[in-house]
Design an enzyme around this catalytic site. Structure first.
Site, mmCIF file in Angstrom:
data_model
loop_
_atom_site.group_PDB
_atom_site.id
_atom_site.type_symbol
_atom_site.label_atom_id
_atom_site.label_comp_id
_atom_site.label_asym_id
_atom_site.label_seq_id
_atom_site.Cartn_x
_atom_site.Cartn_y
_atom_site.Cartn_z
ATOM 1 N N HIS A 138 3.926 8.859 -7.093
ATOM 2 C CA HIS A 138 4.313 7.445 -7.101
ATOM 3 C C HIS A 138 4.094 6.746 -8.439
ATOM 4 O O HIS A 138 4.535 5.607 -8.614
ATOM 5 C CB HIS A 138 3.544 6.682 -6.018
ATOM 6 C CG HIS A 138 3.876 7.078 -4.619
ATOM 7 N ND1 HIS A 138 5.174 7.121 -4.153
ATOM 8 C CD2 HIS A 138 3.076 7.454 -3.575
ATOM 9 C CE1 HIS A 138 5.154 7.506 -2.879
ATOM 10 N NE2 HIS A 138 3.906 7.718 -2.513
ATOM 11 N N ASP A 174 6.720 15.119 1.094
ATOM 12 C CA ASP A 174 5.769 14.081 1.507
ATOM 13 C C ASP A 174 6.486 13.096 2.420
ATOM 14 O O ASP A 174 7.680 12.850 2.262
ATOM 15 C CB ASP A 174 5.259 13.364 0.251
ATOM 16 C CG ASP A 174 4.000 12.544 0.478
ATOM 17 O OD1 ASP A 174 4.103 11.503 1.147
ATOM 18 O OD2 ASP A 174 2.934 12.929 -0.033
ATOM 19 N N HIS A 176 6.215 10.016 2.350
ATOM 20 C CA HIS A 176 6.586 8.878 1.524
ATOM 21 C C HIS A 176 7.556 9.334 0.432
ATOM 22 O O HIS A 176 7.353 10.379 -0.189
ATOM 23 C CB HIS A 176 5.350 8.247 0.878
ATOM 24 C CG HIS A 176 4.311 7.799 1.857
ATOM 25 N ND1 HIS A 176 3.278 8.625 2.275
ATOM 26 C CD2 HIS A 176 4.153 6.624 2.522
ATOM 27 C CE1 HIS A 176 2.531 7.966 3.144
ATOM 28 N NE2 HIS A 176 3.041 6.760 3.310
ATOM 29 N N ASP A 263 1.660 14.458 5.245
ATOM 30 C CA ASP A 263 1.426 13.243 6.020
ATOM 31 C C ASP A 263 2.543 12.918 7.001
ATOM 32 O O ASP A 263 2.596 11.814 7.548
ATOM 33 C CB ASP A 263 1.166 12.053 5.092
ATOM 34 C CG ASP A 263 1.997 12.074 3.821
ATOM 35 O OD1 ASP A 263 2.923 12.907 3.730
ATOM 36 O OD2 ASP A 263 1.727 11.269 2.921
#
Length: 393
Positions: A138, A174, A176, A263
Site C-alpha cells: 500500500h 491479498d 485488499h 486475509d
C-alpha cells in the site's frame, strides 16, 4: 556453483517492524510460520539467506527523497517536534501507520529482502524465493498507507526493470487491493499488475475496480478482479484461476512476483470474505505452475496482510513454502485434505499464548461452517466481473 531450487529469505530485523502492541500488523506471524515449518521438517538452514537492508539508492527507485528523510527522522527514539507536525502529510503517525522507533531501519530491511530475492532469481542462483516479511503493497512514492512504510514489491520491480529490463507479472492475492504497486507502474507496459480482492465498495483502500486498466502505453497491462463480500472458496478460485491463466499466457513475463496476503480467510477480522485454507493451498500451486509455463520457473513470493496471526497466517504462509519447495508434505496434505494434522509440537508450544484454540489440521473442515446466504447470486456477480476483467485477452 549448483543452483538452488528455492531460497527462504529472512532477516531477524524484520521482526522489528512492529507499530505497537495493539496494532493488528504483528510480526509474530513470521516467528509462528518459521517455527511451524521447522516443526514440520520443511525448513532447513541451507534454505535460508539473510539479505542486506536496502540503502537509500534502492529506496529511491520508488520513494521520494523527502519521504525517505521523513521516515528516517520519525524513526528516532525522540523525533524533533517539527517532524511530528509534518508526519501526517507523509501518511505517518496515523491510526493505520503510526511511527515507532527504528521504523526506517526495519522497513529498509524488508525492502532489501525483496530486492535481494529478486536478484538471486534473475542471476540464476535460485529459481524460486520466498520472502515472508515482504508484501507491503500500500505504500506510495510520497507517503505510507495501510500499515506499509516502504513498498518492497514495487521497489523490487523497479530494480528488475532497471537492472534486467525484465517483464514482470505482479500477482496480488491479498484481500485488499494492491494499490501502491498498481499505481507505481500504471503506465508501464512491461509491468503487468493483477489483483484479486474484496471490492473497494466496502473495504480499504477503496480502489481496484475492473475499469482500472492502466494508462497510456500501460493500458491493458493492469487487471483487477474485485469480488463481493462473503465470497467462498469455489467462487474465489474460479475467478482467480480462469483470469490469471489468461493474463499470464497473454503477458509472457520474465519473472512472476506474487503477494500472498492471507486475509481473505473467514476468520480474518479485517475483511468480509468467507474463504477457507483451501484457497491458500491452491493459489500458490497455480502460480508455481504458471511460473514454469511462462517465466522459466522464475518466481518470487512475498507475504502481505493477514490478521488472524495464530490460526490462519502460519498455515497459509507455510503452504506457500511447501508448494515452492515441492516438499512431500504438500502431497500428504492434498491426499488427506482436512484430516492432515499439524505437528503437535508446534501446537503445544504456542497454544498457551494463543487467545483462541489453535487448529489441529492444515486445512479447514468446512462441513460445519454455516452456509453463506445469496451464495449463487454472489458467485454469478463475481463471474460477471471476472469475465469483464479478461474480456480483451
Amino acid at each position: 556453483m549448483k543452483m538452488a531450487n528455492e531460497l527462504f529469505v529472512h532477516h531477524a530485523d524484520a521482526l522489528r517492524y512492529r507499530f505497537n502492541d495493539q496494532h493488528p500488523f504483528n510480526p509474530m506471524r513470521l516467528t509462528l510460520t518459521i517455527d511451524l515449518l521447522r516443526a514440520s521438517s520443511a525448513l532447513e538452514s541451507r534454505h535460508i539467506i539473510v539479505p542486506p537492508p536496502a540503502d537509500e539508492s534502492l529506496l529511491a527507485l520508488l520513494h521520494r527523497s523527502d519521504y525517505i528523510e521523513a521516515v528516517r527522522q520519525l524513526s528516532a527514539e525522540s523525533p524533533v517536534p517539527r517532524w511530528y507536525s509534518q508526519a501526517q502529510q507523509y501518511g505517518l503517525q496515523t491510526e493505520d501507520t503510526p511511527c515507532f522507533p527504528g521504523m526506517h531501519e526495519a522497513a529498509a530491511t524488508i525492502a532489501g529482502g525483496s530486492v535481494h530475492a529478486a536478484g538471486a532469481i534473475m542471476s540464476g542462483s535460485t529459481r524460486h524465493a520466498f520472502h515472508m516479511a515482504g508484501g507491503l503493497h500500500h505504500a506510495f512514492p510520497d507517503r505510507s498507507a495501510g500499515f506499509c512504510v516502504y513498498n518492497d514489491a514495487a521497489i523490487a520491480i523497479a530494480w528488475l526493470r532497471r537492472q534486467y529490463d525484465a517483464r514482470v507479472l505482479y500477482i496480488d492475492t491479498d484481500v485488499h487491493h494492491g494499490d501502491g504497486v498498481q499505481w507505481a507502474f500504471y503506465d508501464d507496459p512491461a509491468v503487468c499488475t493483477y489483483s484479486i480482492h474484496e471490492t473497494g465498495k466496502f473495504l480499504f483502500p477503496g480502489t481496484g475496480y475492473v475499469h482500472e486498466r492502466g494508462a497510456e502505453q500501460g493500458f491493458g497491462a493492469c487487471f483487477n478482479v474485485p469480488v463481493e463480500p462473503y465470497t467462498e472458496d469455489d467462487s474465489w478460485l474460479e475467478c482467480f484461476q480462469e483470469s490469471i491463466e489468461r493474463v499470464a499466457a497473454a503477458f509472457r513475463p520474465d519473472i512472476i512476483i506474487s503477494q500472498h496476503g492471507c486475509d481473505a480467510h473467514a476468520l480474518d477480522p479485517l475483511s468480509h470474505i468467507h474463504c477457507s485454507m483451501r484457497i491458500y493451498q491452491e493459489m500458490p500451486a497455480t502460480i508455481h505452475r504458471l511460473a514454469h509455463e511462462h517465466a522459466g520457473g522464475r518466481w518470487l513470493a512475498v507475504g502481505g496482510g493477514g490478521y488472524d496471526i495464530w490460526r490462519v497466517v502460519p498455515r497459509a504462509w507455510a503452504l506457500v513454502w511447501l508448494e515452492m519447495s515441492d516438499h512431500p508434505l504438500k502431497d500428504k496434505i492434498a491426499e488427506q485434505g482436512s484430516a492432515a494434522l499439524l505437528p503437535e509440537r508446534w501446537r503445544a508450544q504456542w497454544q498457551p499464548q494463543s487467545p483462541d484454540p489453535l487448529p489441529e489440521t492444515w486445512l479447514d473442515d468446512t462441513t460445519s461452517w454455516a452456509p453463506m446466504p445469496r451464495r449463487a447470486i454472489i458467485a454469478e456477480q463475481n463471474r460477471a466481473i471476472k469475465n469483464i476483467a479478461i474480456q480483451d485477452l
